[in-house]
Design a protein around this motif. Structure first.
Motif, PDB file in Angstrom:
ATOM      1  N   ALA A  39       0.629  -1.084  -0.397  1.00 51.65           N
ATOM      2  CA  ALA A  39       0.439  -0.359   0.180  1.00 51.65           C
ATOM      3  C   ALA A  39       0.477   1.179  -0.351  1.00 51.65           C
ATOM      4  O   ALA A  39       0.767   1.965  -0.711  1.00 51.65           O
ATOM      5  N   ALA A  40       1.918   1.120   0.850  1.00 51.49           N
ATOM      6  CA  ALA A  40       3.095   2.614   0.375  1.00 51.49           C
ATOM      7  C   ALA A  40       3.865   2.391  -0.873  1.00 51.49           C
ATOM      8  O   ALA A  40       4.872   3.241  -1.079  1.00 51.49           O
ATOM      9  N   GLY A  41       3.115   1.695  -1.845  1.00 47.80           N
ATOM     10  CA  GLY A  41       4.789   1.569  -3.157  1.00 47.80           C
ATOM     11  C   GLY A  41       5.940   0.569  -2.973  1.00 47.80           C
ATOM     12  O   GLY A  41       6.012   1.187  -4.360  1.00 47.80           O
ATOM     13  N   GLN A  42       5.970  -0.074  -1.870  1.00 45.41           N
ATOM     14  CA  GLN A  42       7.629  -1.110  -1.940  1.00 45.41           C
ATOM     15  C   GLN A  42       8.194   0.125  -2.181  1.00 45.41           C
ATOM     16  O   GLN A  42       8.460   1.302  -2.292  1.00 45.41           O
ATOM     17  N   HIS A  43       9.752  -0.330  -1.669  1.00 42.01           N
ATOM     18  CA  HIS A  43      10.864   0.645  -2.134  1.00 42.01           C
ATOM     19  C   HIS A  43      11.167   0.921  -3.326  1.00 42.01           C
ATOM     20  O   HIS A  43      10.094   0.361  -4.398  1.00 42.01           O
ATOM     21  N   ALA A  44      11.304   2.227  -3.866  1.00 39.91           N
ATOM     22  CA  ALA A  44      11.682   2.584  -4.719  1.00 39.91           C
ATOM     23  C   ALA A  44      12.737   1.813  -5.841  1.00 39.91           C
ATOM     24  O   ALA A  44      13.329   0.948  -5.129  1.00 39.91           O
ATOM     25  N   PRO A  45      12.347   1.964  -6.968  1.00 37.73           N
ATOM     26  CA  PRO A  45      13.382   0.817  -7.424  1.00 37.73           C
ATOM     27  C   PRO A  45      14.516   2.156  -7.550  1.00 37.73           C
ATOM     28  O   PRO A  45      15.169   1.895  -9.379  1.00 37.73           O
ATOM     29  N   TRP A  46      14.969   2.638  -7.494  1.00 36.44           N
ATOM     30  CA  TRP A  46      16.081   3.497  -7.604  1.00 36.44           C
ATOM     31  C   TRP A  46      17.320   2.657  -6.468  1.00 36.44           C
ATOM     32  O   TRP A  46      17.573   1.720  -6.249  1.00 36.44           O
ATOM     33  N   PRO A  47      19.041   3.294  -7.262  1.00 40.47           N
ATOM     34  CA  PRO A  47      19.733   2.054  -6.534  1.00 40.47           C
ATOM     35  C   PRO A  47      19.832   2.737  -5.107  1.00 40.47           C
ATOM     36  O   PRO A  47      21.256   1.694  -4.242  1.00 40.47           O
ATOM     37  N   LEU A  48      19.708   3.415  -4.447  1.00 41.23           N
ATOM     38  CA  LEU A  48      19.947   4.161  -3.734  1.00 41.23           C
ATOM     39  C   LEU A  48      18.954   5.072  -3.014  1.00 41.23           C
ATOM     40  O   LEU A  48      17.755   6.022  -3.454  1.00 41.23           O
ATOM     41  N   PHE A  49      19.036   5.259  -2.179  1.00 43.24           N
ATOM     42  CA  PHE A  49      17.606   6.143  -1.288  1.00 43.24           C
ATOM     43  C   PHE A  49      16.387   5.402  -1.069  1.00 43.24           C
ATOM     44  O   PHE A  49      14.811   6.132  -2.028  1.00 43.24           O
ATOM     45  N   GLU A  50      16.387   3.738  -1.384  1.00 38.09           N
ATOM     46  CA  GLU A  50      14.951   3.523  -2.096  1.00 38.09           C
ATOM     47  C   GLU A  50      14.043   3.434  -1.099  1.00 38.09           C
ATOM     48  O   GLU A  50      12.423   2.825  -0.707  1.00 38.09           O
ATOM     49  N   GLU A  51      14.473   3.156   0.088  1.00 39.48           N
ATOM     50  CA  GLU A  51      13.511   3.511   1.272  1.00 39.48           C
ATOM     51  C   GLU A  51      12.806   4.052   1.839  1.00 39.48           C
ATOM     52  O   GLU A  51      11.896   4.537   2.681  1.00 39.48           O
ATOM     53  N   VAL A  52      13.403   5.976   1.338  1.00 42.61           N
ATOM     54  CA  VAL A  52      12.815   6.973   1.457  1.00 42.61           C
ATOM     55  C   VAL A  52      11.011   7.182   1.040  1.00 42.61           C
ATOM     56  O   VAL A  52      10.105   6.836   2.378  1.00 42.61           O
ATOM     57  N   PRO A  53      10.907   6.788   0.158  1.00 43.79           N
ATOM     58  CA  PRO A  53       9.091   7.251   0.001  1.00 43.79           C
ATOM     59  C   PRO A  53       8.084   6.116   1.118  1.00 43.79           C
ATOM     60  O   PRO A  53       7.519   6.497   1.121  1.00 43.79           O
ATOM     61  N   LEU A  54       9.179   4.867   0.729  1.00 38.37           N
ATOM     62  CA  LEU A  54       8.791   3.284   1.652  1.00 38.37           C
ATOM     63  C   LEU A  54       8.231   4.074   3.294  1.00 38.37           C
ATOM     64  O   LEU A  54       6.945   3.252   3.468  1.00 38.37           O
ATOM     65  N   VAL A  55       9.255   4.438   3.716  1.00 39.45           N
ATOM     66  CA  VAL A  55       9.287   4.881   5.450  1.00 39.45           C
ATOM     67  C   VAL A  55       8.008   6.205   5.101  1.00 39.45           C
ATOM     68  O   VAL A  55       7.155   5.830   6.040  1.00 39.45           O
ATOM     69  N   LYS A  56       7.909   6.933   4.549  1.00 40.67           N
ATOM     70  CA  LYS A  56       7.123   7.955   4.650  1.00 40.67           C
ATOM     71  C   LYS A  56       5.714   7.431   4.640  1.00 40.67           C
ATOM     72  O   LYS A  56       5.120   7.677   5.353  1.00 40.67           O
ATOM     73  N   GLY A  57       5.940   6.579   3.401  1.00 39.09           N
ATOM     74  CA  GLY A  57       4.455   6.284   3.052  1.00 39.09           C
ATOM     75  C   GLY A  57       3.155   4.954   3.879  1.00 39.09           C
ATOM     76  O   GLY A  57       2.723   5.002   4.974  1.00 39.09           O
ATOM     77  N   LEU A  58       4.717   4.078   5.109  1.00 42.89           N
ATOM     78  CA  LEU A  58       4.108   3.778   5.438  1.00 42.89           C
ATOM     79  C   LEU A  58       3.373   4.522   7.575  1.00 42.89           C
ATOM     80  O   LEU A  58       3.170   3.852   8.112  1.00 42.89           O
ATOM     81  N   ARG A  59       4.723   5.376   7.801  1.00 41.89           N
ATOM     82  CA  ARG A  59       4.490   6.782   8.768  1.00 41.89           C
ATOM     83  C   ARG A  59       2.833   5.982   8.497  1.00 41.89           C
ATOM     84  O   ARG A  59       2.378   7.176   9.641  1.00 41.89           O
ATOM     85  N   GLN A  60       2.790   6.407   7.359  1.00 39.07           N
ATOM     86  CA  GLN A  60       0.859   7.807   7.125  1.00 39.07           C
ATOM     87  C   GLN A  60       0.104   6.619   7.538  1.00 39.07           C
ATOM     88  O   GLN A  60      -1.153   6.920   7.338  1.00 39.07           O
ATOM     89  N   GLN A  61       0.603   5.377   7.378  1.00 41.38           N
ATOM     90  CA  GLN A  61      -0.577   4.214   7.726  1.00 41.38           C
ATOM     91  C   GLN A  61      -0.676   3.888   9.464  1.00 41.38           C
ATOM     92  O   GLN A  61      -2.095   3.183   9.731  1.00 41.38           O
ATOM     93  N   GLY A  62       0.369   4.325   9.413  1.00 40.64           N
ATOM     94  CA  GLY A  62       0.053   4.033  11.127  1.00 40.64           C
ATOM     95  C   GLY A  62       1.201   4.137  11.944  1.00 40.64           C
ATOM     96  O   GLY A  62       2.236   5.306  11.806  1.00 40.64           O
ATOM     97  N   ILE A  63       1.644   3.442  13.134  1.00 37.85           N
ATOM     98  CA  ILE A  63       1.999   3.490  13.878  1.00 37.85           C
ATOM     99  C   ILE A  63       3.981   2.425  13.339  1.00 37.85           C
ATOM    100  O   ILE A  63       4.138   1.593  12.986  1.00 37.85           O
ATOM    101  N   PHE A  64       4.108   3.844  13.383  1.00 37.14           N
ATOM    102  CA  PHE A  64       5.913   2.903  12.586  1.00 37.14           C
ATOM    103  C   PHE A  64       7.125   2.668  14.101  1.00 37.14           C
ATOM    104  O   PHE A  64       7.733   3.257  14.043  1.00 37.14           O
ATOM    105  N   GLN A  65       7.209   1.822  14.171  1.00 35.08           N
ATOM    106  CA  GLN A  65       7.988   0.929  14.855  1.00 35.08           C
ATOM    107  C   GLN A  65       8.984   1.657  15.509  1.00 35.08           C
ATOM    108  O   GLN A  65       9.337   0.668  14.408  1.00 35.08           O
TER     109      GLN A  65
END
Length: 229
Positions: A150-176
């Motif tokens: 739902a968050a869009g997975q990791h971005a298909p990039w060689p670097l900083f691929e987790e940035v949009p994923l983490v933002k999407g997970l935080r929008q959905q609820g608790i990111f522990q």
């Protein structure tokens, strides 16, 4: 469990042994997926001997992680770098966080192979950064499968691929945030110099925030202008 690998078989072998030992102690079943961008015969052999699923991939960490997630069948997706150092409580901590309702989470950065003052200071600075920014992939990011896609997975990039994923997970609820259980190797920090590497990492992050393409940044890394984080 998804592990991207690129010419890091020595560290991978250690991690696979740790995972299987932790699985037997906790009785929490694991599916281990190793996505190998080097297409290494040794990596394939390690996967066979540790009952891990091996898959070849192109050398792009974001693409490797997406591919591994697609191959995984469990509800919890946990992404580890091959040089991670797994504590015995890590698997249980991830399982409990998901059971208690977290959409996902990450581990506090802790260097597993040094106790020098530079490393301790870097740990504190990263902990502060995580409060206002994004933890990186070496901190063992995990997520519910449904939340991950739902968050869009990791971005298909060689670097900083987790940035949009983490933002999407935080929008959905608790990111522990989990305090203990995962160690990070300091080998690249000690090789490059603690402050030289920290400074270059920040320049890399600033360039990314200024919308410089992660593919351009990856080319800089490939030329060793900016070291891998």
């Amino acid at each position: 469990m998804i592990i991207p690998c690129l010419h890091d078989e020595d560290r991978l072998e250690r991690l696979l042994l740790q995972l299987r030992l932790t699985e037997s102690e906790t009785e929490i079943p694991l599916q281990i997926v190793v996505v190998d961008a080097a297409v290494s015969e040794r990596c394939q052999a390690l996967c066979r001997s540790n009952d891990a699923l091996w898959s070849s991939a192109t050398p792009s960490r974001g693409e490797q992680l997406r591919q591994g997630a697609a191959l995984s069948v469990y509800e919890t997706l946990w992404f580890l770098h091959a040089d991670a150092d797994l504590g015995r409580q890590a698997l249980m901590a991830v399982s409990e966080a998901i059971e208690e309702g977290a959409t996902g989470g990450y581990f506090t950065l802790r260097f597993s192979d040094t106790n020098c003052w530079q490393g301790r200071l870097i740990e504190r600075l990263v902990a502060w950064r995580n409060r206002v920014g994004v933890p990186y992939g070496d901190q063992g990011i995990f997520a519910r499968r449904t939340a991950y896609f739902a968050a869009g997975q990791h971005a298909p990039w060689p670097l900083f691929e987790e940035v949009p994923l983490v933002k999407g997970l935080r929008q959905q609820g608790i990111f522990q945030r989990l305090e203990h259980g995962l160690g990070v190797s300091s080998r690249r920090w000690q090789r490059d110099g603690w402050w030289r590497r920290a400074g270059r990492n920040r320049l890399l992050a600033i360039a990314f925030m200024l919308k410089l393409s992660p593919f351009t940044l990856a080319r800089l890394y490939a030329r060793k202008t900016v070291p891998k984080r």
